[in-house]
Design a protein around this motif. Structure first.
Motif, PDB file in Angstrom:
ATOM      1  N   ALA A 117       1.536  -7.504  -9.849  1.00  0.00           N
ATOM      2  CA  ALA A 117       0.509  -6.461  -9.794  1.00  0.00           C
ATOM      3  C   ALA A 117      -0.885  -7.003 -10.074  1.00  0.00           C
ATOM      4  CB  ALA A 117       0.853  -5.356 -10.788  1.00  0.00           C
ATOM      5  N   GLU A 118      -1.002  -8.009 -10.918  1.00  0.00           N
ATOM      6  CA  GLU A 118      -2.313  -8.528 -11.294  1.00  0.00           C
ATOM      7  C   GLU A 118      -3.073  -9.070 -10.086  1.00  0.00           C
ATOM      8  OE1 GLU A 118      -5.656  -9.188 -13.093  1.00  0.00           O
ATOM      9  OE2 GLU A 118      -3.985  -8.086 -14.001  1.00  0.00           O
ATOM     10  N   ARG A 119      -2.349  -9.610  -9.119  1.00  0.00           N
ATOM     11  CA  ARG A 119      -3.012 -10.133  -7.920  1.00  0.00           C
ATOM     12  C   ARG A 119      -3.658  -8.989  -7.127  1.00  0.00           C
ATOM     13  NH1 ARG A 119       0.672 -14.327  -4.718  1.00  0.00           N
ATOM     14  NH2 ARG A 119      -1.313 -14.542  -3.636  1.00  0.00           N
ATOM     15  N   ALA A 120      -2.961  -7.865  -7.072  1.00  0.00           N
ATOM     16  CA  ALA A 120      -3.513  -6.703  -6.370  1.00  0.00           C
ATOM     17  C   ALA A 120      -4.741  -6.165  -7.095  1.00  0.00           C
ATOM     18  CB  ALA A 120      -2.447  -5.618  -6.247  1.00  0.00           C
ATOM     19  N   LEU A 121      -4.667  -6.107  -8.422  1.00  0.00           N
ATOM     20  CA  LEU A 121      -5.810  -5.617  -9.201  1.00  0.00           C
ATOM     21  C   LEU A 121      -7.018  -6.530  -9.036  1.00  0.00           C
ATOM     22  CD1 LEU A 121      -4.039  -4.487 -12.505  1.00  0.00           C
ATOM     23  CD2 LEU A 121      -4.887  -3.043 -10.647  1.00  0.00           C
ATOM     24  N   GLN A 122      -6.773  -7.829  -8.985  1.00  0.00           N
ATOM     25  CA  GLN A 122      -7.861  -8.785  -8.798  1.00  0.00           C
ATOM     26  C   GLN A 122      -8.525  -8.573  -7.434  1.00  0.00           C
ATOM     27  OE1 GLN A 122      -9.263 -10.892 -10.939  1.00  0.00           O
ATOM     28  NE2 GLN A 122     -10.740 -11.394  -9.335  1.00  0.00           N
ATOM     29  N   LEU A 123      -7.707  -8.299  -6.437  1.00  0.00           N
ATOM     30  CA  LEU A 123      -8.241  -8.062  -5.099  1.00  0.00           C
ATOM     31  C   LEU A 123      -9.094  -6.795  -5.073  1.00  0.00           C
ATOM     32  CD1 LEU A 123      -7.799  -9.818  -2.592  1.00  0.00           C
ATOM     33  CD2 LEU A 123      -6.153  -8.125  -1.789  1.00  0.00           C
ATOM     34  N   LEU A 124      -8.640  -5.759  -5.760  1.00  0.00           N
ATOM     35  CA  LEU A 124      -9.421  -4.522  -5.840  1.00  0.00           C
ATOM     36  C   LEU A 124     -10.769  -4.767  -6.513  1.00  0.00           C
ATOM     37  CD1 LEU A 124      -6.688  -1.890  -6.820  1.00  0.00           C
ATOM     38  CD2 LEU A 124      -8.027  -1.914  -4.713  1.00  0.00           C
ATOM     39  N   ARG A 125     -10.769  -5.635  -7.528  1.00  0.00           N
ATOM     40  CA  ARG A 125     -12.023  -5.951  -8.226  1.00  0.00           C
ATOM     41  C   ARG A 125     -13.003  -6.691  -7.316  1.00  0.00           C
ATOM     42  NH1 ARG A 125      -8.250  -8.099 -12.209  1.00  0.00           N
ATOM     43  NH2 ARG A 125      -7.678  -6.446 -13.672  1.00  0.00           N
ATOM     44  N   GLU A 126     -12.472  -7.478  -6.383  1.00  0.00           N
ATOM     45  CA  GLU A 126     -13.325  -8.250  -5.476  1.00  0.00           C
ATOM     46  C   GLU A 126     -14.001  -7.373  -4.435  1.00  0.00           C
ATOM     47  OE1 GLU A 126     -11.300 -11.443  -3.541  1.00  0.00           O
ATOM     48  OE2 GLU A 126     -10.418 -12.207  -5.393  1.00  0.00           O
ATOM     49  N   MET A 127     -13.426  -6.219  -4.136  1.00  0.00           N
ATOM     50  CA  MET A 127     -13.924  -5.374  -3.054  1.00  0.00           C
ATOM     51  C   MET A 127     -15.230  -4.684  -3.443  1.00  0.00           C
ATOM     52  SD  MET A 127     -10.306  -3.671  -1.778  1.00  0.00           S
ATOM     53  CE  MET A 127     -11.019  -2.886  -0.332  1.00  0.00           C
ATOM     54  N   ASP A 128     -16.149  -4.605  -2.485  1.00  0.00           N
ATOM     55  CA  ASP A 128     -17.411  -3.911  -2.737  1.00  0.00           C
ATOM     56  C   ASP A 128     -17.197  -2.412  -2.874  1.00  0.00           C
ATOM     57  OD1 ASP A 128     -18.903  -6.242  -2.655  1.00  0.00           O
ATOM     58  OD2 ASP A 128     -19.204  -6.129  -0.481  1.00  0.00           O
ATOM     59  N   HIS A 129     -16.361  -1.868  -1.996  1.00  0.00           N
ATOM     60  CA  HIS A 129     -16.139  -0.423  -2.027  1.00  0.00           C
ATOM     61  C   HIS A 129     -14.702  -0.123  -1.572  1.00  0.00           C
ATOM     62  CE1 HIS A 129     -17.444   3.769  -2.168  1.00  0.00           C
ATOM     63  NE2 HIS A 129     -16.754   3.968  -1.053  1.00  0.00           N
ATOM     64  N   PRO A 130     -13.728  -0.242  -2.490  1.00  0.00           N
ATOM     65  CA  PRO A 130     -12.340   0.092  -2.104  1.00  0.00           C
ATOM     66  C   PRO A 130     -12.264   1.553  -1.658  1.00  0.00           C
ATOM     67  CG  PRO A 130     -12.440  -0.896  -4.311  1.00  0.00           C
ATOM     68  CD  PRO A 130     -13.846  -0.578  -3.911  1.00  0.00           C
ATOM     69  N   ASN A 131     -11.502   1.811  -0.617  1.00  0.00           N
ATOM     70  CA  ASN A 131     -11.370   3.200  -0.187  1.00  0.00           C
ATOM     71  C   ASN A 131     -10.077   3.811  -0.746  1.00  0.00           C
ATOM     72  OD1 ASN A 131      -9.337   2.171   1.429  1.00  0.00           O
ATOM     73  ND2 ASN A 131     -10.450   2.412   3.350  1.00  0.00           N
ATOM     74  N   ARG A 132      -9.781   5.005  -0.298  1.00  0.00           N
ATOM     75  CA  ARG A 132      -8.609   5.726  -0.803  1.00  0.00           C
ATOM     76  C   ARG A 132      -7.319   4.925  -0.581  1.00  0.00           C
ATOM     77  NH1 ARG A 132      -9.463   9.970   1.996  1.00  0.00           N
ATOM     78  NH2 ARG A 132     -10.541  11.145   0.369  1.00  0.00           N
ATOM     79  N   LEU A 133      -7.197   4.332   0.595  1.00  0.00           N
ATOM     80  CA  LEU A 133      -5.991   3.556   0.901  1.00  0.00           C
ATOM     81  C   LEU A 133      -5.887   2.335  -0.001  1.00  0.00           C
ATOM     82  CD1 LEU A 133      -3.489   2.947   2.582  1.00  0.00           C
ATOM     83  CD2 LEU A 133      -4.979   1.875   4.299  1.00  0.00           C
ATOM     84  N   SER A 134      -7.012   1.686  -0.277  1.00  0.00           N
ATOM     85  CA  SER A 134      -7.014   0.504  -1.156  1.00  0.00           C
ATOM     86  C   SER A 134      -6.411   0.861  -2.517  1.00  0.00           C
ATOM     87  CB  SER A 134      -8.437  -0.018  -1.358  1.00  0.00           C
ATOM     88  OG  SER A 134      -9.151  -0.103  -0.154  1.00  0.00           O
ATOM     89  N   PHE A 135      -6.901   1.947  -3.105  1.00  0.00           N
ATOM     90  CA  PHE A 135      -6.406   2.366  -4.419  1.00  0.00           C
ATOM     91  C   PHE A 135      -4.945   2.818  -4.353  1.00  0.00           C
ATOM     92  CE2 PHE A 135     -11.021   3.122  -5.390  1.00  0.00           C
ATOM     93  CZ  PHE A 135     -11.102   2.220  -6.444  1.00  0.00           C
ATOM     94  N   THR A 136      -4.582   3.521  -3.276  1.00  0.00           N
ATOM     95  CA  THR A 136      -3.198   3.987  -3.141  1.00  0.00           C
ATOM     96  C   THR A 136      -2.238   2.801  -3.060  1.00  0.00           C
ATOM     97  OG1 THR A 136      -3.905   6.017  -2.036  1.00  0.00           O
ATOM     98  CG2 THR A 136      -1.617   5.365  -1.732  1.00  0.00           C
ATOM     99  N   LEU A 137      -2.621   1.780  -2.310  1.00  0.00           N
ATOM    100  CA  LEU A 137      -1.789   0.567  -2.238  1.00  0.00           C
ATOM    101  C   LEU A 137      -1.694  -0.096  -3.603  1.00  0.00           C
ATOM    102  CD1 LEU A 137      -3.124  -0.849   1.148  1.00  0.00           C
ATOM    103  CD2 LEU A 137      -0.756  -0.162   0.697  1.00  0.00           C
ATOM    104  N   GLY A 138      -2.812  -0.118  -4.333  1.00  0.00           N
ATOM    105  CA  GLY A 138      -2.791  -0.678  -5.689  1.00  0.00           C
ATOM    106  C   GLY A 138      -1.828   0.079  -6.587  1.00  0.00           C
ATOM    107  N   ILE A 139      -1.828   1.405  -6.494  1.00  0.00           N
ATOM    108  CA  ILE A 139      -0.916   2.233  -7.298  1.00  0.00           C
ATOM    109  C   ILE A 139       0.524   1.950  -6.919  1.00  0.00           C
ATOM    110  CG2 ILE A 139      -0.126   4.635  -7.576  1.00  0.00           C
ATOM    111  CD1 ILE A 139      -3.119   5.423  -7.628  1.00  0.00           C
TER     112      ILE A 139
END
Length: 275
Positions: A117-139
């Protein structure tokens, strides 16, 4: 060239690794063509638009963001997160700016591969503007890693963001399903009770927001009720089935009835299950 890449990516949806390898090789060919052009003082062009077999000077077009995104998608479809992330790194090294679609495709690869999971969270942190799908995939990735508290915190974070980042039905359903999985594997009664309370709070919350429950949502809620193993689980399941019957938009199907039967079975309510 991008159309051919897309065809390979589509074929990879059937877990066809050969298609992903072909997409990979085609992008490599495009990159080599770019390097060849950069090394020439005068860029080589195919002014007559002739195929390579006819025009010996033909050089493939320079790959763009879409080219990289499509190959990342191809590797993501077969669950190869290392290849997908490798192309993301190479994309950055080539000074091609990744977009939200790029990151989401890598997140899909993480989800498919069961990455930490930490790899996914790191990727979300790198994004300028994660959208709804980005966060849903993270969840979803957090839930698959049984990090349910972090997944719930991420949904609460979404609710404080802009309109295009607000949780929708898929987001809520993913988290409800995660809590159901948590309850099913919980040894302590307190954990199962907490899971069920969280599920019903989420279920209530999504009804008051623009996230109308669908068939999968109700299935996940019923799974959580069964996993809680409460004496009243069977009755709660029946109430949920009645709610679905009264709805104009969604009615119970075989899966929902089976889930309700499971709620009775878990509490030993054989008579009510027969009814």
């Amino acid at each position: 060239w991008n159309t051919v890449l897309l065809a390979y990516a589509s074929a990879s949806q059937e877990h066809d690794e050969i298609a992903a390898l072909r997409a990979d090789a085609l992008l490599r060919e495009m990159i080599e063509g770019r390097k060849q052009n950069e090394e020439c003082s005068t860029p080589i062009t195919n002014s007559l638009d002739l195929p390579p077999a006819i025009d010996p000077n033909y050089v493939p077009p320079t790959p763009d963001c879409i080219s990289y995104n499509t190959v990342i998608l191809a590797w993501g479809n077969i669950g190869n997160a290392e290849k997908a992330h490798g192309w993301l790194r190479e994309m950055k090294e080539s000074n091609i700016e990744p977009d939200t679609y790029t990151y989401n495709n890598v997140l899909k690869a993480y989800k498919q591969s069961g990455a930490p999971a930490e790899r996914a969270l790191q990727l979300l942190r790198e994004m300028d503007h994660p959208n709804r799908l980005s966060f849903t995939l993270g969840i979803q990735i957090l839930c698959h890693n049984n990090e349910i508290e972090k997944a719930h915190a991420l949904l609460n974070f979404m609710k404080r963001q802009s309109e295009d980042q607000q949780p929708d039905c898929a987001t809520y359903t993913s988290l409800i399903d995660g809590w159901a999985y948590f309850a099913r594997n919980a040894d302590l009664e307190e954990d199962r009770r907490r899971a069920l309370a969280s599920v019903f709070q989420l279920f209530k919350d999504m009804k008051t927001r623009d996230a109308k429950p669908n068939s999968l949502t109700y299935t996940s809620v019923l799974k959580a009720v069964a996993a809680a193993r409460k004496p009243y689980s069977g009755q709660v399941a029946e109430d949920i089935i009645k709610e679905m019957r009264s709805s104009r938009d969604i009615g119970p199907n075989t899966i929902h009835y089976n889930a309700a039967l499971n709620c009775h079975a878990r509490t030993g309510s054989a008579t009510q299950a027969m009814d």
